[in-house]
Design an enzyme around this catalytic site. Structure first.
Site, PDB file in Angstrom:
ATOM      1  N   ALA A 107      39.810  63.793 100.125  1.00 50.69           N
ATOM      2  CA  ALA A 107      39.494  64.077 101.994  1.00 50.69           C
ATOM      3  C   ALA A 107      39.044  65.653 102.320  1.00 50.69           C
ATOM      4  O   ALA A 107      39.754  66.376 101.922  1.00 50.69           O
ATOM      5  CB  ALA A 107      40.592  62.880 103.513  1.00 50.69           C
ATOM      6  N   HIS A 527      55.503  67.549  97.096  1.00 52.62           N
ATOM      7  CA  HIS A 527      55.964  69.139  97.049  1.00 52.62           C
ATOM      8  C   HIS A 527      55.511  70.201  95.439  1.00 52.62           C
ATOM      9  O   HIS A 527      56.043  70.715  95.316  1.00 52.62           O
ATOM     10  CB  HIS A 527      56.994  69.410  97.493  1.00 52.62           C
ATOM     11  CG  HIS A 527      57.221  69.711  98.824  1.00 52.62           C
ATOM     12  ND1 HIS A 527      58.263  69.996  99.505  1.00 52.62           N
ATOM     13  CD2 HIS A 527      56.210  68.801  99.702  1.00 52.62           C
ATOM     14  CE1 HIS A 527      58.278  69.601 100.879  1.00 52.62           C
ATOM     15  NE2 HIS A 527      56.647  69.084 101.018  1.00 52.62           N
ATOM     16  N   HIS A 570      57.978  74.931 103.659  1.00 49.48           N
ATOM     17  CA  HIS A 570      56.748  73.981 102.791  1.00 49.48           C
ATOM     18  C   HIS A 570      55.676  74.507 102.907  1.00 49.48           C
ATOM     19  O   HIS A 570      55.138  75.674 102.870  1.00 49.48           O
ATOM     20  CB  HIS A 570      56.781  73.030 104.560  1.00 49.48           C
ATOM     21  CG  HIS A 570      57.643  71.830 104.603  1.00 49.48           C
ATOM     22  ND1 HIS A 570      57.587  70.891 104.645  1.00 49.48           N
ATOM     23  CD2 HIS A 570      59.296  71.933 105.159  1.00 49.48           C
ATOM     24  CE1 HIS A 570      58.880  70.014 105.089  1.00 49.48           C
ATOM     25  NE2 HIS A 570      59.511  71.030 104.738  1.00 49.48           N
TER      26      HIS A 570
END
Length: 594
Positions: A107, A527, A570
């Site tokens: 997207a 990840h 992260h």
């Protein structure tokens, strides 16, 4: 956490105005492949110069008004839908032959539209390690300003502070495009106080702010959200929509980047002059690039685009009839991801009608009796090298493993335990609390490679989870540590274990029982890093310190694939930062060439 994913989609009615395939003006200064976290950051910064034209190629559509994206309380509901690439791994030989889901956003906004929104940066020494392996200009001190440049922190309100939200203003930016903040409705602060006290009893300190380069501790973490509007802050909302009126910024939606087009110069370096694309109506055209092509399709797709373009290992390219333009055996290798397990506990807190965004980071010494012997590193390197086509030699891998070993020895966090409420997963308001936990820095390495010359065919992805037994040993130790936390005071008197449950994993379970449970129930953490690694070419690198692909004069890769090593935080915060830094590099080179 795959069992809690809901699979449905609400399509957005918003349409960004792309240049149509019939438009004769298909030449731009810069072409960015991938309208995700890094790609939109770069496109935004380059298009700040009105005389520079920028095109972004994005395979997905706009999700500006998609409630499965915008609502930060239900982030998992978009996973597995049409705005997820729905990647799968090959059979994981060392994990009972399982096939794992690999989540990646398809997207405008990329994976930032479907991820967990966690905003936690890397450990300082991990970024410093990038420079130590030969990447001039890359250190924590040199990247830190770009973390701040991208960020627009909303300071916690009095109510959020009472629920445990803290920060150190010196670590944060408040003028950047990316809104970062704390959920508008945090869970009752008593819950965090109890959880923090329990971790403190296990030797984990409370952290005021994990985003200053020191991650270890327990904290309420910030997220990529518009705290005032209670909306997910994805890359498009931060870096594109507020700037979409720029006449020099063009977005091609529902458009697939097939391969880079090359202009033969006869020199030592190949020059890209465009990108071949397929539009949604199946029309194939070539967009012309006058200056550079920037590949920002993510760790799982960027190496495939390079291979489709003739950049990679000749042994792989020749299998699919692709001529070798640039021999770079490191393309697609060095894939690193993390195995993620979860547990669930019923609580006596009553209905948890708020976000429990709690995270604890621990070093190996917090949950392991000892580190492995340094003498094991060469044996591990030999095994991993054989598993990744010997694209990176055992000697080089031993060198990398030694760096990783020294990071772990210096107490860099190697375990993450996130605690969350069911509301955050779109499962309604209950009294249940989840814990997801994973090893942060596994030694296993895998790869991703094309399986066809057809760009519409998904590449083969092999993270090689638990290729090395040591990674399983660490994940088991973290699982036991997490259960120990929930059984410790004061949290222990408020909860009852639901999963895995003592019938499945008894209180006195052996490591073998735990290991089987871990392998049977884990999921990939999505990840992925390292598949176009920034490191010297002789070490298996794909891009140099200015993120240019070796053997080219004007192709860069800017996304998590350039990370040479996995990080303890992260990914998204560091991806934004490297994209900001890359943008400045490109502007510097632009001025030099003017």
């Amino acid at each position: 956490m795959a069992g809690i994913f809901s699979l449905f989609l609400t399509l957005s009615s918003h349409q960004v105005q792309p240049i149509l395939a019939t438009n004769p003006v298909l030449e731009f200064d810069y072409i960015v492949i991938g309208g995700g976290t890094a790609g939109l950051t770069v496109a935004n910064r380059l298009s700040e110069i009105p005389t520079v034209s920028v095109a972004v190629i994005e395979a997905g559509s706009s999700v500006l008004n998609n409630p499965n994206v915008t609502n930060p309380d239900v982030f998992t509901v978009a996973i597995g839908t049409d705005i997820d690439w729905n990647y799968s791994t090959v059979n994981q030989t060392h994990a009972n032959g399982r096939i794992m889901r690999q989540i990646a956003g398809k997207a405008l906004g990329g994976t930032s539209t479907i991820n967990g929104m966690t905003y936690i940066r890397a450990e300082k020494s991990q970024i410093d390690a990038w420079g130590k392996i030969g990447n001039e200009g890359w250190s924590w001190d040199e990247l830190f300003p770009y973390y701040k440049k991208s960020e627009n922190l909303t300071r916690p309100s009095q109510a959020q502070a009472a629920s445990g939200a803290t920060f150190n203003p010196i670590n944060h930016g408040e003028d950047g495009p990316l809104k970062v903040g704390f959920p508008s409705m945090l869970a009752n602060g008593t819950i965090f106080d109890i959880i923090a006290a329990t971790w403190n009893g296990l030797g984990i300190p409370t952290s005021t702010d994990m985003n200053g380069g020191a991650v270890r501790g327990i904290s309420v973490f910030p997220s990529t959200i518009d705290a005032d509007a209670h909306l997910r802050e994805d890359a498009a909302r931060a870096y594109y929509y507020p700037f979409q009126e720029r006449k020099n910024l063009h977005i091609f939606l529902q458009t697939t980047a097939n391969r880079i087009a090359w202009h033969k110069t006869g020199g030592n370096k190949q020059v890209a002059n465009g990108v071949e694309v397929t539009f949604s109506n199946a029309t194939v055209r070539t967009l012309k690039a006058k200056r550079e092509v920037i590949v920002s399709a993510g760790s799982l797709r960027s190496p495939a685009i390079l291979e489709l373009s003739g950049v990679g290992n000749p042994n792989i390219l020749s299998k699919y009839g692709i001529g070798t333009i640039i021999r770079l055996p490191g393309v697609g290798e060095n894939l690193q991801d993390q195995p993620n397990n979860a547990c669930a506990y019923n609580s006596t807190f009553g209905l948890v009608n708020g976000s429990a965004t709690y995270v604890a980071y621990g070093s190996d010494s917090d949950f392991l009796p000892s580190l492995p012997l340094r003498s094991q590193l060469l044996t591990w390197a030999q095994k991993v090298s054989g598993a990744i086509n010997n694209a990176i030699s055992p000697a080089t891998l031993e060198y990398f493993f030694t760096i990783q070993y020294e990071l772990l020895y210096s107490s860099v966090p190697n375990a993450e335990v996130i605690i969350a409420a069911t509301k955050q997963y779109g499962l309604g308001v209950t009294s249940i609390l989840f814990s997801a936990f994973w090893v942060l820095l596994p030694f296993s390495r895998g790869n991703v490679h094309i399986t066809s010359a057809d760009p519409m065919v998904q590449p083969a992805m092999n993270p090689n989870f638990f290729l090395l037994d040591y990674d399983l040993e660490v994940q088991v130790a973290i699982a036991k540590w997490t259960r120990k936390f929930w059984a410790s005071e004061p949290i222990g008197k408020y909860v009852t274990e639901l999963s895995p449950g003592f019938a499945t994993v008894p209180a006195n379970a052996s490591d073998e029982v735990w290991g089987e449970y871990v392998k049977t129930n884990f999921g990939g953490n999505s990840h992925p890093v390292g598949t176009a690694a920034m490191m010297p070419e002789q070490l298996g690198g794909v891009v140099d310190a200015r993120l240019k692909v070796y053997g080219t004069s004007n192709v860069r890769v800017v996304d998590a694939s350039v990370f040479p090593f996995q990080v303890s935080g992260h990914l998204s915060s560091t991806i934004y930062a490297i994209a900001e830094k890359a943008s400045d590099m490109i502007k510097e080179d632009m001025r030099l060439c003017a």
